[in-house]
Motif scaffolding. Structure first.
Motif: not given
Lengths: 337, 337
Positions: A9, A19, A281, A284, B17, B19, B279-280, B284
């Motif tokens: 991104v 991601h 998750g 995009r 998932s 993160h 990172d993503d 949340r």
């Protein structure tokens, strides 16, 4: 194992977020065509296998008995926006089998789009079960229950004949057994169980080709594919990836999103199935991986879905301030396949 | 380097998932207290440094001249929900300096919550600039421009005296220079520039303590902290992490979210600043890391923010179907610090 970065991104010229994830492409005989990242780990397919979950609707004879058209069959495997037409078709499905919105066990959810929320509010309405993105799937479950001669009440839970038939269909398509330890509850309260990404992809290769399926199941799969190709709006809605991709690609690709960064694809002419899972998750990212993979495997040289491969990021003033793009690692793997 | 998994998302008993990200905790003298993942890489701080961007509002004398109370000062460093009271205070700020909504350069955005969207629609209203989550920050920029004796028009762009003062304040607080190559545009159209996570954390240690700041700047920082502690609703809104955390913790913690998984914290009594980047880009996950880190560094043994450390995932029927939790790696690092 650490999955590779599949999507970047950008804001200005800087990579702001990344991601990681995995993608697998399988042929109808189960042959491994492309595999990037861990594709053996169990993944909840979530809504990405709604087409498998809709097979009993066709196989029970409900679709014929209740006169369900392409729009209704497409809605039965949709994650829809809760737009006017989605709601109308869901209501029609319920009425056709003698039920109504009160029979839905999916819980209420607001429509997805601001415009539809505003229309609902101006009519003094409230977000209801019928607006739930899964209401078409649930309406299909109810139609199938009635056609099977069982009371729909409790259809969302294991042990109900309808849900057991749905689980059997999913297991048959993926070739993966149901495991108690890998079972969870989906957002719409039905069971979801984790299977390998590779088995999901194999299921979609078989869904797109009929290979290895019984004649009734192959016929049901073909009817679902035809219905979605004829009514791509019903499977998602205005502005949504699945609708946009299938509006352009028609029968060349069957694509479906699932929550938590899952995406599935069948490419019937190529005899391929794909499954994608983004570790974190993010939808995009799963969309960009899916678009890039479809572009590569369908050899789309004309930029047919270029805006899905590299979507722009807009400010609130609608200026482009960045973009989401496939990583070099993903493009290299797709180019080599 | 690959950042560690900081947060896991569970459905049933399965990790659905993950993160990855980085967190750094710095003391007011710049000493490294905790560092996990790459904390030297440039990160766009986005809205997580709105408190720094609000310093010129105080230092220009605008707050006193226009009679801005705690609610207005808190709104000037908020990412708010666009609820009724947020909108009212933003309008009051604009009126106080002789301007109106038309002067806002942030673009329109719908209110965050379904209830507020519905109220707006029933009143035949449309999402406007005043509902933009950044409208308080922009109203503060406009007040400061007027107090500085310059025409507010164009305040959102570099080269305008107000925005140059805002950028200077951010550079002073973080100790990191402005770099053309690392500059992008934020969602509300103002410049954002990437600096290391460590320098952001150091800025918040200084913001919380005044260490190393000139007397006027230290006074402005203290006033912002007091205003937000007095009016935690104004900085975010109903149900939001920042509001919930500061309602419980009062002056013990100043916390602020930023887009793309950024979070910042000042713990004034401990003399610490923290910065987190997922990172993503997932909020949340940045919330869970922030809550776990605050719980550890404030030694909260009573579960004061337990629901923020391990938030439940609900189905549309409001059943708990999973949870989001700190990873073992994160808990271990926090436990050792």
């Amino acid at each position: 194992m650490t999955n590779p970065v599949l999507v970047e991104v950008l804001r200005g010229g800087v990579v702001e977020s990344r991601h990681r994830g995995s993608i697998v492409v399988i042929d109808a005989d189960g042959g491994d065509v492309l595999s990037l990242g861990n594709v053996a780990a169990p993944v909840f397919p979530r809504s990405a296998i709604k087409a498998f979950q809709a097979l009993p609707l066709l196989e029970s004879g409900a679709a014929d008995r209740f006169g369900l058209d392409d729009a209704a069959i497409a809605l039965a495997c949709s994650s829809h926006n809760g737009e006017r037409r989605h709601v109308e078709v869901a209501r029609r499905m319920l009425a056709a089998c003698g039920c109504d919105e009160g029979c839905l066990e999916c819980g209420p959810q607001p429509p997805e789009r601001e415009a539809d929320k505003a229309v609902l509010a101006r009519m003094q309405g409230r977000p209801a079960r019928i607006h739930n993105n899964c209401s078409g799937k649930h309406a299909g479950f109810i139609c199938a229950s009635v056609a099977m001669g069982v009371d729909p009440a409790g259809y969302a839970r294991r042990g109900h004949p309808l849900m057991d038939a749905v689980i059997d269909a999913v297991c048959d398509m993926t070739g993966a057994p149901f495991s108690e330890d890998l079972c969870g509850t989906d957002g719409c309260s039905i069971p979801t169980f984790a299977v390998s990404l590779a088995s999901i992809a194999h299921g979609f290769a078989r869904f797109g080709t009929g290979t290895g399926l019984g004649p009734e199941r192959a016929k049901a799969a073909a009817r679902i594919r035809a219905a979605v190709a004829a009514e791509p709006f019903m499977v998602a809605g205005t502005g949504r990836f699945c609708t946009r991709a299938m509006t352009v690609l028609d029968r060349r690709a069957f694509v479906k999103t699932g929550a938590e960064g899952v995406f599935t694809v069948a490419l019937p002419d190529e005899g391929l199935g794909m499954a994608i899972k983004i570790d974190d998750g993010a939808a995009r990212a799963s969309e960009v991986v899916t678009a890039a993979a479809i572009e590569a495997f369908l050899k789309l040289a004309g930029g047919e879905i270029a805006d899905l491969v590299r979507p722009q990021i807009l400010s609130r003033n609608k200026e482009s301030v960045g973009e989401i793009r496939p990583s070099e690692a993903l493009l290299k793997a797709l180019g080599a396949s």
